[in-house]
Design a protein around this motif. Sequence first.
Motif, PDB file in Angstrom:
ATOM      1  N   ALA A  12     -22.014 -58.394 -61.764  1.00  0.00           N
ATOM      2  CA  ALA A  12     -20.704 -58.059 -62.331  1.00  0.00           C
ATOM      3  C   ALA A  12     -20.155 -56.849 -61.603  1.00  0.00           C
ATOM      4  CB  ALA A  12     -20.841 -57.773 -63.817  1.00  0.00           C
ATOM      5  N   ARG A  13     -18.891 -56.903 -61.257  1.00  0.00           N
ATOM      6  CA  ARG A  13     -18.278 -55.788 -60.529  1.00  0.00           C
ATOM      7  C   ARG A  13     -17.569 -54.823 -61.468  1.00  0.00           C
ATOM      8  NH1 ARG A  13     -18.397 -59.827 -56.631  1.00  0.00           N
ATOM      9  NH2 ARG A  13     -18.871 -59.086 -54.567  1.00  0.00           N
ATOM     10  N   ALA A  14     -17.413 -55.209 -62.689  1.00  0.00           N
ATOM     11  CA  ALA A  14     -16.773 -54.345 -63.680  1.00  0.00           C
ATOM     12  C   ALA A  14     -17.560 -54.467 -64.978  1.00  0.00           C
ATOM     13  CB  ALA A  14     -15.323 -54.762 -63.893  1.00  0.00           C
ATOM     14  N   PRO A  15     -17.533 -53.430 -65.782  1.00  0.00           N
ATOM     15  CA  PRO A  15     -18.275 -53.490 -67.043  1.00  0.00           C
ATOM     16  C   PRO A  15     -17.725 -54.572 -67.973  1.00  0.00           C
ATOM     17  CG  PRO A  15     -17.390 -51.276 -66.647  1.00  0.00           C
ATOM     18  CD  PRO A  15     -16.872 -52.170 -65.572  1.00  0.00           C
ATOM     19  N   ALA A  36      -8.025 -49.027 -47.090  1.00  0.00           N
ATOM     20  CA  ALA A  36      -8.913 -48.197 -46.278  1.00  0.00           C
ATOM     21  C   ALA A  36     -10.016 -47.582 -47.134  1.00  0.00           C
ATOM     22  CB  ALA A  36      -8.104 -47.105 -45.576  1.00  0.00           C
ATOM     23  N   ILE A  37      -9.660 -47.122 -48.326  1.00  0.00           N
ATOM     24  CA  ILE A  37     -10.656 -46.562 -49.246  1.00  0.00           C
ATOM     25  C   ILE A  37     -11.646 -47.652 -49.641  1.00  0.00           C
ATOM     26  CG2 ILE A  37     -11.012 -45.567 -51.542  1.00  0.00           C
ATOM     27  CD1 ILE A  37      -8.218 -44.219 -51.171  1.00  0.00           C
ATOM     28  N   ALA A  38     -11.145 -48.840 -49.955  1.00  0.00           N
ATOM     29  CA  ALA A  38     -12.008 -49.952 -50.348  1.00  0.00           C
ATOM     30  C   ALA A  38     -13.000 -50.280 -49.243  1.00  0.00           C
ATOM     31  CB  ALA A  38     -11.173 -51.176 -50.691  1.00  0.00           C
ATOM     32  N   GLN A  39     -12.534 -50.303 -48.020  1.00  0.00           N
ATOM     33  CA  GLN A  39     -13.411 -50.606 -46.887  1.00  0.00           C
ATOM     34  C   GLN A  39     -14.454 -49.502 -46.726  1.00  0.00           C
ATOM     35  OE1 GLN A  39     -11.391 -51.105 -43.150  1.00  0.00           O
ATOM     36  NE2 GLN A  39     -13.118 -52.187 -42.250  1.00  0.00           N
ATOM     37  N   LEU A  40     -14.046 -48.265 -46.830  1.00  0.00           N
ATOM     38  CA  LEU A  40     -14.959 -47.129 -46.706  1.00  0.00           C
ATOM     39  C   LEU A  40     -16.009 -47.134 -47.805  1.00  0.00           C
ATOM     40  CD1 LEU A  40     -15.480 -44.419 -45.183  1.00  0.00           C
ATOM     41  CD2 LEU A  40     -14.031 -43.345 -46.900  1.00  0.00           C
ATOM     42  N   GLU A  41     -15.601 -47.473 -49.030  1.00  0.00           N
ATOM     43  CA  GLU A  41     -16.484 -47.468 -50.193  1.00  0.00           C
ATOM     44  C   GLU A  41     -17.259 -48.784 -50.358  1.00  0.00           C
ATOM     45  OE1 GLU A  41     -16.661 -45.211 -53.042  1.00  0.00           O
ATOM     46  OE2 GLU A  41     -15.601 -43.660 -51.920  1.00  0.00           O
ATOM     47  N   VAL A  42     -16.964 -49.764 -49.515  1.00  0.00           N
ATOM     48  CA  VAL A  42     -17.557 -51.103 -49.598  1.00  0.00           C
ATOM     49  C   VAL A  42     -17.343 -51.662 -51.004  1.00  0.00           C
ATOM     50  CG1 VAL A  42     -19.569 -52.527 -49.065  1.00  0.00           C
ATOM     51  CG2 VAL A  42     -19.310 -50.307 -47.942  1.00  0.00           C
ATOM     52  N   ARG A  43     -16.092 -51.656 -51.432  1.00  0.00           N
ATOM     53  CA  ARG A  43     -15.695 -52.178 -52.736  1.00  0.00           C
ATOM     54  C   ARG A  43     -14.579 -53.189 -52.524  1.00  0.00           C
ATOM     55  NH1 ARG A  43     -16.632 -48.384 -57.227  1.00  0.00           N
ATOM     56  NH2 ARG A  43     -17.479 -46.447 -56.409  1.00  0.00           N
ATOM     57  N   SER A  44     -14.358 -54.002 -53.527  1.00  0.00           N
ATOM     58  CA  SER A  44     -13.202 -54.892 -53.483  1.00  0.00           C
ATOM     59  C   SER A  44     -11.946 -54.052 -53.707  1.00  0.00           C
ATOM     60  CB  SER A  44     -13.307 -55.964 -54.563  1.00  0.00           C
ATOM     61  OG  SER A  44     -13.197 -55.375 -55.847  1.00  0.00           O
ATOM     62  N   LEU A  45     -10.827 -54.643 -53.385  1.00  0.00           N
ATOM     63  CA  LEU A  45      -9.558 -53.943 -53.581  1.00  0.00           C
ATOM     64  C   LEU A  45      -9.331 -53.632 -55.061  1.00  0.00           C
ATOM     65  CD1 LEU A  45      -7.082 -52.915 -52.045  1.00  0.00           C
ATOM     66  CD2 LEU A  45      -6.028 -55.140 -52.405  1.00  0.00           C
TER      67      LEU A  45
END
Length: 68
Positions: A12-15, A36-45
Amino acid sequence: MSPVETMRSVPARAPNGCNTPVMTQLTKAEREKIEAIAQLEVRSLSATARMLILRGIQQYEDDTHNAD
């Protein structure tokens, strides 16, 4: 090995309880910054947008509390 045994479960990506979407409009530059933040953090948009919203809410509450 059956297909069920070879399938990876997706974490699950969210609680639990995160089921109320919020739609917003961004400028192209704002979206590019979030991407750019998402890519840096390796997260979805959407996970990145949620993280930034929660940080913004906390900052707002801190600022409001300090103003009292």
